[in-house]
Design a protein around this motif. Structure first.
Motif, PDB file in Angstrom:
ATOM      1  N   ASP A   1      48.631  37.933  60.039  1.00 27.41           N
ATOM      2  CA  ASP A   1      49.442  37.104  58.819  1.00 27.41           C
ATOM      3  C   ASP A   1      48.426  36.017  58.367  1.00 27.41           C
ATOM      4  OD1 ASP A   1      51.181  36.716  57.000  1.00 27.41           O
ATOM      5  OD2 ASP A   1      52.553  35.454  58.296  1.00 27.41           O
ATOM      6  N   PHE A   2      48.528  35.812  57.111  1.00 30.16           N
ATOM      7  CA  PHE A   2      47.870  34.818  56.212  1.00 30.16           C
ATOM      8  C   PHE A   2      48.621  34.404  55.342  1.00 30.16           C
ATOM      9  CE2 PHE A   2      46.505  38.346  53.769  1.00 30.16           C
ATOM     10  CZ  PHE A   2      46.200  37.813  52.407  1.00 30.16           C
ATOM     11  N   ASP A   3      48.108  33.117  54.454  1.00 34.97           N
ATOM     12  CA  ASP A   3      48.812  32.584  53.460  1.00 34.97           C
ATOM     13  C   ASP A   3      48.015  32.928  52.225  1.00 34.97           C
ATOM     14  OD1 ASP A   3      50.255  31.216  51.396  1.00 34.97           O
ATOM     15  OD2 ASP A   3      49.611  29.082  52.232  1.00 34.97           O
ATOM     16  N   PRO A   4      48.536  34.005  51.551  1.00 33.16           N
ATOM     17  CA  PRO A   4      47.922  34.605  50.334  1.00 33.16           C
ATOM     18  C   PRO A   4      47.870  33.459  49.131  1.00 33.16           C
ATOM     19  CG  PRO A   4      50.029  35.252  50.346  1.00 33.16           C
ATOM     20  CD  PRO A   4      49.860  34.698  51.812  1.00 33.16           C
ATOM     21  N   ALA A   5      48.536  32.611  49.256  1.00 33.93           N
ATOM     22  CA  ALA A   5      48.504  31.451  48.325  1.00 33.93           C
ATOM     23  C   ALA A   5      47.252  30.666  48.169  1.00 33.93           C
ATOM     24  CB  ALA A   5      49.619  30.586  48.217  1.00 33.93           C
ATOM     25  N   LEU A   6      46.539  30.809  49.340  1.00 33.21           N
ATOM     26  CA  LEU A   6      45.297  30.028  49.694  1.00 33.21           C
ATOM     27  C   LEU A   6      44.186  30.694  48.815  1.00 33.21           C
ATOM     28  CD1 LEU A   6      45.460  29.391  53.474  1.00 33.21           C
ATOM     29  CD2 LEU A   6      45.596  27.680  51.534  1.00 33.21           C
ATOM     30  N   LEU A   7      44.235  32.014  48.167  1.00 34.57           N
ATOM     31  CA  LEU A   7      43.397  32.795  47.547  1.00 34.57           C
ATOM     32  C   LEU A   7      43.560  32.214  45.902  1.00 34.57           C
ATOM     33  CD1 LEU A   7      43.388  35.953  49.204  1.00 34.57           C
ATOM     34  CD2 LEU A   7      41.675  34.306  49.416  1.00 34.57           C
ATOM     35  N   SER A   8      43.530  30.910  45.597  1.00 36.60           N
ATOM     36  CA  SER A   8      43.839  30.254  44.361  1.00 36.60           C
ATOM     37  C   SER A   8      42.842  29.971  43.441  1.00 36.60           C
ATOM     38  CB  SER A   8      44.638  29.090  44.724  1.00 36.60           C
ATOM     39  OG  SER A   8      43.871  28.048  45.487  1.00 36.60           O
ATOM     40  N   HIS A   9      41.451  30.005  44.136  1.00 35.03           N
ATOM     41  CA  HIS A   9      40.494  29.929  43.199  1.00 35.03           C
ATOM     42  C   HIS A   9      40.268  31.086  42.002  1.00 35.03           C
ATOM     43  CE1 HIS A   9      36.260  29.015  41.750  1.00 35.03           C
ATOM     44  NE2 HIS A   9      36.460  27.787  42.118  1.00 35.03           N
ATOM     45  N   GLU A  10      39.873  30.451  40.683  1.00 36.19           N
ATOM     46  CA  GLU A  10      39.664  31.202  39.870  1.00 36.19           C
ATOM     47  C   GLU A  10      38.809  32.668  40.304  1.00 36.19           C
ATOM     48  OE1 GLU A  10      37.583  31.413  35.344  1.00 36.19           O
ATOM     49  OE2 GLU A  10      37.408  29.747  36.608  1.00 36.19           O
ATOM     50  N   ARG A  11      37.928  32.655  40.860  1.00 36.94           N
ATOM     51  CA  ARG A  11      37.019  33.510  41.472  1.00 36.94           C
ATOM     52  C   ARG A  11      37.748  34.559  42.194  1.00 36.94           C
ATOM     53  NH1 ARG A  11      33.025  34.259  37.809  1.00 36.94           N
ATOM     54  NH2 ARG A  11      31.458  32.628  37.573  1.00 36.94           N
ATOM     55  N   ASP A  12      38.581  33.861  43.345  1.00 40.28           N
ATOM     56  CA  ASP A  12      39.415  34.657  43.901  1.00 40.28           C
ATOM     57  C   ASP A  12      40.311  35.533  43.090  1.00 40.28           C
ATOM     58  OD1 ASP A  12      38.530  33.414  46.477  1.00 40.28           O
ATOM     59  OD2 ASP A  12      40.327  32.037  46.194  1.00 40.28           O
ATOM     60  N   GLY A  13      40.943  34.979  42.140  1.00 39.46           N
ATOM     61  CA  GLY A  13      41.766  35.876  41.163  1.00 39.46           C
ATOM     62  C   GLY A  13      41.292  36.970  40.428  1.00 39.46           C
ATOM     63  N   GLU A  14      39.892  36.592  40.022  1.00 36.48           N
ATOM     64  CA  GLU A  14      39.136  37.719  39.224  1.00 36.48           C
ATOM     65  C   GLU A  14      38.897  38.870  40.301  1.00 36.48           C
ATOM     66  OE1 GLU A  14      35.682  35.575  37.862  1.00 36.48           O
ATOM     67  OE2 GLU A  14      36.777  34.696  36.258  1.00 36.48           O
ATOM     68  N   LEU A  15      38.427  38.499  41.429  1.00 34.47           N
ATOM     69  CA  LEU A  15      38.173  39.646  42.589  1.00 34.47           C
ATOM     70  C   LEU A  15      39.503  40.331  42.984  1.00 34.47           C
ATOM     71  CD1 LEU A  15      36.107  41.058  44.104  1.00 34.47           C
ATOM     72  CD2 LEU A  15      36.222  39.085  45.688  1.00 34.47           C
ATOM     73  N   LEU A  16      40.504  39.680  43.147  1.00 27.42           N
ATOM     74  CA  LEU A  16      41.718  40.285  43.331  1.00 27.42           C
ATOM     75  C   LEU A  16      42.222  41.117  42.250  1.00 27.42           C
ATOM     76  CD1 LEU A  16      43.554  37.377  45.161  1.00 27.42           C
ATOM     77  CD2 LEU A  16      43.099  39.571  45.974  1.00 27.42           C
ATOM     78  N   ARG A  17      42.129  40.854  41.028  1.00 26.61           N
ATOM     79  CA  ARG A  17      42.489  41.728  39.916  1.00 26.61           C
ATOM     80  C   ARG A  17      41.673  42.983  39.814  1.00 26.61           C
ATOM     81  NH1 ARG A  17      43.632  36.734  38.191  1.00 26.61           N
ATOM     82  NH2 ARG A  17      41.740  36.267  37.253  1.00 26.61           N
ATOM     83  N   ALA A  18      40.317  42.601  39.889  1.00 25.81           N
ATOM     84  CA  ALA A  18      39.380  43.883  40.246  1.00 25.81           C
ATOM     85  C   ALA A  18      39.709  44.745  41.011  1.00 25.81           C
ATOM     86  CB  ALA A  18      38.089  43.296  40.188  1.00 25.81           C
ATOM     87  N   LEU A  19      40.145  44.469  42.318  1.00 22.62           N
ATOM     88  CA  LEU A  19      40.483  45.528  43.430  1.00 22.62           C
ATOM     89  C   LEU A  19      41.819  45.921  43.060  1.00 22.62           C
ATOM     90  CD1 LEU A  19      39.687  43.155  46.315  1.00 22.62           C
ATOM     91  CD2 LEU A  19      38.117  44.932  45.294  1.00 22.62           C
ATOM     92  N   ALA A  20      42.685  45.503  42.530  1.00 21.84           N
ATOM     93  CA  ALA A  20      44.053  45.871  42.118  1.00 21.84           C
ATOM     94  C   ALA A  20      43.849  46.880  41.085  1.00 21.84           C
ATOM     95  CB  ALA A  20      44.988  44.716  41.517  1.00 21.84           C
ATOM     96  N   GLU A  21      42.823  46.902  40.199  1.00 20.21           N
ATOM     97  CA  GLU A  21      42.644  47.952  39.204  1.00 20.21           C
ATOM     98  C   GLU A  21      42.239  49.232  40.007  1.00 20.21           C
ATOM     99  OE1 GLU A  21      42.887  48.026  35.967  1.00 20.21           O
ATOM    100  OE2 GLU A  21      44.139  46.521  35.967  1.00 20.21           O
ATOM    101  N   PHE A  22      41.906  49.648  40.871  1.00 20.94           N
ATOM    102  CA  PHE A  22      41.036  50.711  41.851  1.00 20.94           C
ATOM    103  C   PHE A  22      42.266  51.908  41.554  1.00 20.94           C
ATOM    104  CE2 PHE A  22      39.503  53.167  45.582  1.00 20.94           C
ATOM    105  CZ  PHE A  22      38.930  53.848  44.763  1.00 20.94           C
ATOM    106  N   PRO A  23      43.540  51.775  42.047  1.00 19.70           N
ATOM    107  CA  PRO A  23      44.378  52.967  41.744  1.00 19.70           C
ATOM    108  C   PRO A  23      44.488  53.593  40.324  1.00 19.70           C
ATOM    109  CG  PRO A  23      45.535  51.285  43.384  1.00 19.70           C
ATOM    110  CD  PRO A  23      44.126  50.619  42.443  1.00 19.70           C
ATOM    111  N   ARG A  24      44.434  52.675  39.299  1.00 20.19           N
ATOM    112  CA  ARG A  24      44.356  53.168  37.953  1.00 20.19           C
ATOM    113  C   ARG A  24      43.230  53.738  37.618  1.00 20.19           C
ATOM    114  NH1 ARG A  24      47.514  48.943  33.911  1.00 20.19           N
ATOM    115  NH2 ARG A  24      45.504  47.854  34.151  1.00 20.19           N
ATOM    116  N   VAL A  25      41.982  53.220  38.173  1.00 19.86           N
ATOM    117  CA  VAL A  25      40.885  53.751  37.883  1.00 19.86           C
ATOM    118  C   VAL A  25      40.774  55.260  38.501  1.00 19.86           C
ATOM    119  CG1 VAL A  25      38.269  53.853  38.055  1.00 19.86           C
ATOM    120  CG2 VAL A  25      39.729  51.817  37.613  1.00 19.86           C
ATOM    121  N   VAL A  26      41.182  55.432  39.535  1.00 21.44           N
ATOM    122  CA  VAL A  26      41.140  56.652  40.332  1.00 21.44           C
ATOM    123  C   VAL A  26      42.155  57.769  39.720  1.00 21.44           C
ATOM    124  CG1 VAL A  26      41.871  58.125  42.216  1.00 21.44           C
ATOM    125  CG2 VAL A  26      40.612  55.785  42.531  1.00 21.44           C
TER     126      VAL A  26
END
Length: 555
Positions: free
Chosen positions: A455-480
């Motif tokens: 378990d971890f606190d996802p709110a700690l991934l709060s840096h702008e670069r964290d968000g950019e990477l997370l949004r990129a990863l979240a796109e993968f199912p749509r790309v497939v």
């Protein structure tokens, strides 16, 4: 929060407005809403134009509907802010905690992340390569060996039940020419007219003799039949081994000869006659394909009684349909443009709607350049360079990735030096290196005693670069899903390159370091970013797998 989850949140907000009586939609609330990543920073994490799309049906203006919807969304879990822009666009910012949960979802899904059910229930046959079993596979087959396999992979990832099929052209005069070529090589005779040449024929003659001692001592038709059967067996096995080495695997190897021996062709002709699309003229039997847009009618049986290839093609299509395939996809070479109209007309004559049951993809030619010259000649085949030679010269991963990252319908020129160099300018190296980097990071973390937290606190991934990477990863199912729907696996490659770039920028941001520095203790933020690294590793590996390319742990 993934785009799909945000879409659901927006749909729920619309439904709330309808339930409250604040909004009327005669056609009902849509089941999903288009959500996109804004092109400009400062416009939120995601954007939607749903207010513009629904305003007229709702009897209001887009900004008014946008204001209603924005107010609802601001109260929704996981939404940090909603801004109404322009004529009615909604720019949505997701809470860091909600965005960060994506990393955990990816890690939990593992190899299944990116898979969807968009094509669930569809039974699809993908036929590609389908070469004569009379020689090694060559450059002309290589592009489809990659793209056919990748298309099948993304279709399966989108939920379809997929069968990869190789149609063996083992019937016809070429098989006797093949056998006579082997016999001539074994007996030290000149190559026969219309025969096959190259060192592979000599090697095959030796292999046939070793497998069946005395076979060349037989006479006449008995020898021809025996050599044809054994040569066919050995050459087909070589093709299968070539493709296995190239990471292209088939579920079905379908023999054209078996189609005729099973009686499928006469059964097909009888069905076509029953449907009224067959006629006799000049002693030949024809299919009236012009009824369905073909440029001319097609001969099924010649006046001398010989069956045409078109008769076999028709029987083969109906055989696929009888085996339960809803859709039959044919991947054909650049010289087969004329087949599109006749195949569609053939399906229509057989009583099908070709828009629903048949699809033909045409691939353009590939040129391989080396030292400024086109790589054409094969040392072994005596003609065009073979698939094995290409794989040995370039490498399976580099060749597969380089062929997969371009649309099939575009002519392609690849330079051996460019696609094999260990440089960030080389896309396959760039993507594979990003994966290897995640592996090295996690190995270093293990050396420090770090382990993936339950378990971890996802709110700690709060840096702008964290968000950019997370949004990129979240796109993968749509790309497939998009790659599957459009039959365009190059979308996976381009996505991986973009995501590797986002990851590298994140890696270079000191505020986003996963490993503690110096004597710093391992903290919650380090563990949260460890989850993010594993999520990145998972997405890159899954994407490479869809292209049939390995994900190395070190480079």
């Amino acid at each position: 929060m993934t785009p799909a989850q945000l879409s659901t949140t927006i749909v729920d907000a619309l439904q709330n407005l309808v339930d409250q009586g604040s909004l009327t939609l005669p056609d009902g609330v849509p089941s999903e809403v288009t959500v996109e990543r804004p092109r400009q920073k400062g416009h939120g994490d995601y954007a939607t134009n749903v207010a513009l799309q629904l305003a007229k049906k709702a009897g209001t203006n887009p900004r008014a509907l946008g204001e209603q919807l924005a107010a609802q969304l601001r109260e929704a879990d996981g939404i940090a802010d909603v801004e109404l822009a322009g004529p009615g666009f909604l720019n949505i910012t997701v809470e860091a905690g909600a965005q960060g949960k994506v990393a955990a979802e990816i890690v939990a899904a593992g190899a299944a992340y990116g898979h969807t059910d968009t094509l669930d229930g569809q039974h699809i046959n993908v036929e590609f390569i389908s070469a004569n079993p009379t020689g090694p596979l060559h450059l002309g087959h290589t592009r489809w060996a990659v793209l056919g396999d990748a298309i099948a992979r993304v279709l399966a990832a989108a939920g379809a039940e997929v069968t990869r099929e190789f149609y063996i052209n083992d019937r016809g005069v070429q098989m006797n020419n093949f056998a006579n070529s082997i016999i001539a090589a074994a007996l030290g005779q000149p190559k026969p007219d219309d025969g096959y040449a190259g060192a592979y024929i000599e090697d095959l003659a030796k292999a046939v003799d070793a497998a069946s001692p005395g076979i060349f001592e037989l006479e006449g038709d008995e020898r021809l039949a025996a050599v044809r059967a054994k040569g066919y067996e050995l050459q087909l096995k070589e093709q299968q081994d070539q493709l296995d080495t190239f990471n292209t695997h088939f579920d079905v190897w379908f023999s054209e000869l078996s189609l005729h021996e099973s009686g499928s062709v006469p059964e097909t002709l009888a069905k076509l006659k029953e449907l009224g699309h067959v006629f006799e003229q000049d002693g030949a039997l024809w299919m009236r394909t012009t009824d369905y847009g073909d440029d001319k009618d097609r001969v099924l049986i010649k006046s001398d009684g010989e069956l045409t290839y078109f008769a076999s093609d028709t029987a083969y299509y109906l055989n696929k349909r009888a085996r339960g395939f809803d859709r039959c996809i044919y991947l054909l070479g650049a010289d087969h443009h004329g087949y599109v109209g006749r195949l569609r007309a053939m399906a229509a004559c057989a009583g099908d709607d070709p828009e629903q049951t048949l699809e033909v993809l045409i691939g353009q030619l590939v040129k391989i350049m080396q030292d400024g010259a086109e790589l054409k000649l094969s040392k072994r085949a005596g003609t065009i360079v073979t698939l094995n030679e290409l794989a040995e010269e370039i490498g399976v991963d580099a060749l597969r990735y380089s062929l997969a990252r371009y649309p099939a319908d575009s002519p392609l020129t690849l330079d051996v030096a460019e696609i094999t160099k260990a440089s960030n300018d080389n896309p396959v190296y760039y993507v594979q290196y990003a994966h290897a980097r995640t592996c090295r990071m996690l190995a270093n973390a293990a050396d420090l005693g770090m382990s993936l937290p339950d378990d971890f606190d996802p709110a700690l991934l709060s840096h702008e670069r964290d968000g950019e990477l997370l949004r990129a990863l979240a796109e993968f199912p749509r790309v497939v899903a998009s790659a599957a729907e459009l039959r365009e696996p190059h979308r996976i490659a381009r996505y991986l390159e973009d995501t590797a770039s986002v990851f590298n920028k994140w890696y270079d941001t000191k505020e986003c370091r996963m490993l503690p520095q110096g004597d710093e203790p391992v903290g919650p933020a380090n563990l949260a970013r460890m989850v993010l690294v594993v999520a990145t590793q998972t997405v890159i590996a899954n994407g490479l797998d869809l292209l049939g390319v390995s994900a190395p742990e070190r480079m």
